[in-house]
Design a protein around this motif. Sequence first.
Motif, PDB file in Angstrom:
ATOM      1  N   ILE A 106     -43.113  79.675  50.550  1.00  0.00           N
ATOM      2  CA  ILE A 106     -43.904  78.921  49.579  1.00  0.00           C
ATOM      3  C   ILE A 106     -43.548  77.436  49.650  1.00  0.00           C
ATOM      4  N   VAL A 107     -42.262  77.154  49.657  1.00  0.00           N
ATOM      5  CA  VAL A 107     -41.795  75.766  49.692  1.00  0.00           C
ATOM      6  C   VAL A 107     -42.268  75.079  50.971  1.00  0.00           C
ATOM      7  N   ARG A 108     -42.128  75.761  52.103  1.00  0.00           N
ATOM      8  CA  ARG A 108     -42.549  75.173  53.381  1.00  0.00           C
ATOM      9  C   ARG A 108     -44.038  74.847  53.375  1.00  0.00           C
ATOM     10  N   ALA A 151     -43.345  77.654  35.304  1.00  0.00           N
ATOM     11  CA  ALA A 151     -42.006  77.074  35.167  1.00  0.00           C
ATOM     12  C   ALA A 151     -41.121  77.471  36.348  1.00  0.00           C
ATOM     13  N   TYR A 152     -41.209  78.728  36.759  1.00  0.00           N
ATOM     14  CA  TYR A 152     -40.434  79.194  37.907  1.00  0.00           C
ATOM     15  C   TYR A 152     -40.847  78.435  39.166  1.00  0.00           C
ATOM     16  N   LEU A 153     -42.157  78.301  39.380  1.00  0.00           N
ATOM     17  CA  LEU A 153     -42.661  77.661  40.596  1.00  0.00           C
ATOM     18  C   LEU A 153     -42.273  76.189  40.647  1.00  0.00           C
ATOM     19  N   VAL A 154     -42.432  75.503  39.536  1.00  0.00           N
ATOM     20  CA  VAL A 154     -42.068  74.086  39.473  1.00  0.00           C
ATOM     21  C   VAL A 154     -40.575  73.907  39.735  1.00  0.00           C
ATOM     22  N   GLY A 155     -39.754  74.789  39.162  1.00  0.00           N
ATOM     23  CA  GLY A 155     -38.320  74.706  39.405  1.00  0.00           C
ATOM     24  C   GLY A 155     -37.959  74.944  40.857  1.00  0.00           C
ATOM     25  N   LEU A 156     -38.642  75.889  41.483  1.00  0.00           N
ATOM     26  CA  LEU A 156     -38.403  76.183  42.895  1.00  0.00           C
ATOM     27  C   LEU A 156     -38.719  74.969  43.767  1.00  0.00           C
ATOM     28  N   LEU A 157     -39.861  74.341  43.518  1.00  0.00           N
ATOM     29  CA  LEU A 157     -40.272  73.189  44.322  1.00  0.00           C
ATOM     30  C   LEU A 157     -39.381  71.981  44.058  1.00  0.00           C
ATOM     31  N   ALA A 158     -39.017  71.774  42.799  1.00  0.00           N
ATOM     32  CA  ALA A 158     -38.155  70.634  42.477  1.00  0.00           C
ATOM     33  C   ALA A 158     -36.794  70.774  43.148  1.00  0.00           C
ATOM     34  N   HIS A 159     -36.276  72.004  43.192  1.00  0.00           N
ATOM     35  CA  HIS A 159     -34.958  72.237  43.789  1.00  0.00           C
ATOM     36  C   HIS A 159     -34.968  71.970  45.286  1.00  0.00           C
ATOM     37  N   SER A 160     -36.023  72.382  45.969  1.00  0.00           N
ATOM     38  CA  SER A 160     -36.057  72.283  47.432  1.00  0.00           C
ATOM     39  C   SER A 160     -36.692  71.001  47.955  1.00  0.00           C
ATOM     40  N   VAL A 216     -41.690  64.804  43.893  1.00  0.00           N
ATOM     41  CA  VAL A 216     -42.932  65.249  44.531  1.00  0.00           C
ATOM     42  C   VAL A 216     -43.803  66.051  43.575  1.00  0.00           C
ATOM     43  N   LEU A 217     -43.294  66.415  42.409  1.00  0.00           N
ATOM     44  CA  LEU A 217     -44.048  67.280  41.514  1.00  0.00           C
ATOM     45  C   LEU A 217     -45.320  66.618  41.004  1.00  0.00           C
ATOM     46  N   PRO A 256     -42.924  60.781  53.479  1.00  0.00           N
ATOM     47  CA  PRO A 256     -42.513  62.071  54.042  1.00  0.00           C
ATOM     48  C   PRO A 256     -41.798  62.939  53.020  1.00  0.00           C
ATOM     49  N   VAL A 257     -42.083  64.242  53.054  1.00  0.00           N
ATOM     50  CA  VAL A 257     -41.471  65.207  52.145  1.00  0.00           C
ATOM     51  C   VAL A 257     -40.629  66.175  52.972  1.00  0.00           C
ATOM     52  N   TYR A 258     -39.361  66.307  52.640  1.00  0.00           N
ATOM     53  CA  TYR A 258     -38.448  67.147  53.397  1.00  0.00           C
ATOM     54  C   TYR A 258     -38.042  68.366  52.577  1.00  0.00           C
ATOM     55  N   VAL A 259     -37.896  69.473  53.265  1.00  0.00           N
ATOM     56  CA  VAL A 259     -37.385  70.697  52.647  1.00  0.00           C
ATOM     57  C   VAL A 259     -35.873  70.705  52.826  1.00  0.00           C
ATOM     58  N   MET A 260     -35.143  70.726  51.717  1.00  0.00           N
ATOM     59  CA  MET A 260     -33.690  70.729  51.790  1.00  0.00           C
ATOM     60  C   MET A 260     -33.200  72.165  51.954  1.00  0.00           C
ATOM     61  N   ASP A 261     -32.568  72.423  53.091  1.00  0.00           N
ATOM     62  CA  ASP A 261     -31.984  73.731  53.389  1.00  0.00           C
ATOM     63  C   ASP A 261     -30.477  73.535  53.439  1.00  0.00           C
TER      64      ASP A 261
END
Length: 270
Positions: free
Chosen positions: A144-146, A189-198, A203-204, A230-235
């Motif tokens: 989802i995040v990707r 709320a779950y989805l927003v938290g997931l995206l904000a974390h990664s 970007v929200l 640019p938007v990066y996924v933090m792993d």
Amino acid sequence: MRIDGASLSPQAWVGIVSACAIAGVLLLHPLTMVIYWFEFHPAHAASGTVANFVLERMVGVFQRRMVGMTGIFAALGVLLGLPAVVLTRAFTVRGDRIRSLELELNRGIPDLIAAGESEILEFKSSARWDRNTGKVSRAVEAAIVRTVAALMNHRGGSLLIGVSDNGEIVGIEEDLATLRRRDRDGFEAYLVGLLAHSLGAAVLRHVHVAFSRLEGKELCRVVVQRGRGPVYVMDGSTARYFVRTGNTSRELDAREAVLHTAGRQTEPES
């Protein structure tokens, strides 16, 4: 509203500053001379000599003795003109984004599903529930995040959660069952938290969540606008860069990412 000129090249900024400086000399200077004439020569204000006076002073702009005065008017032009240019650009970009968002939201869910996955549309059967293993999966969340990052790094678009790859409506009920709040607000709320974390909380503002029911199933639509940068996924401590290629989200290596982000700066905002 955020004033952001990052998408303009340094050359463009030099051109804007130069234009403001020239406008200060060619517009503010003669205007000031006219005001000066009417202020200190009221008896001659009705005569045609004011034009000659202004012309003489403008010719003097190019003389060495007027360098200081010319510099002052050029600086005034930049101080007054640059904020106006930046604000105008900000409002223009904001308007373009609102129109783009309205167009995307006006596309109905059935039409989106019928169109199939593309570079601006992705289907996901769930946001966290793995239908194969029957449990919550971080791999599903990562997908989802990707997808959101890839859309943001491309042209934007929509992510439909609760729709399988072949367009079958399966709903997000299994996702909801895993949450403490098993309703739309809890899922958002779950989805927003997931995206904000990664992806980072910044970007929200480019992400808009909406829900609908179709064939008795609950669906979530994530409308993603094109990112300003640019938007990066933090792993963990690693930043990963994804873009849409056709109907898939592809990770770019370091060289490809640099070339892609450089190219985005020259593209018009959508």
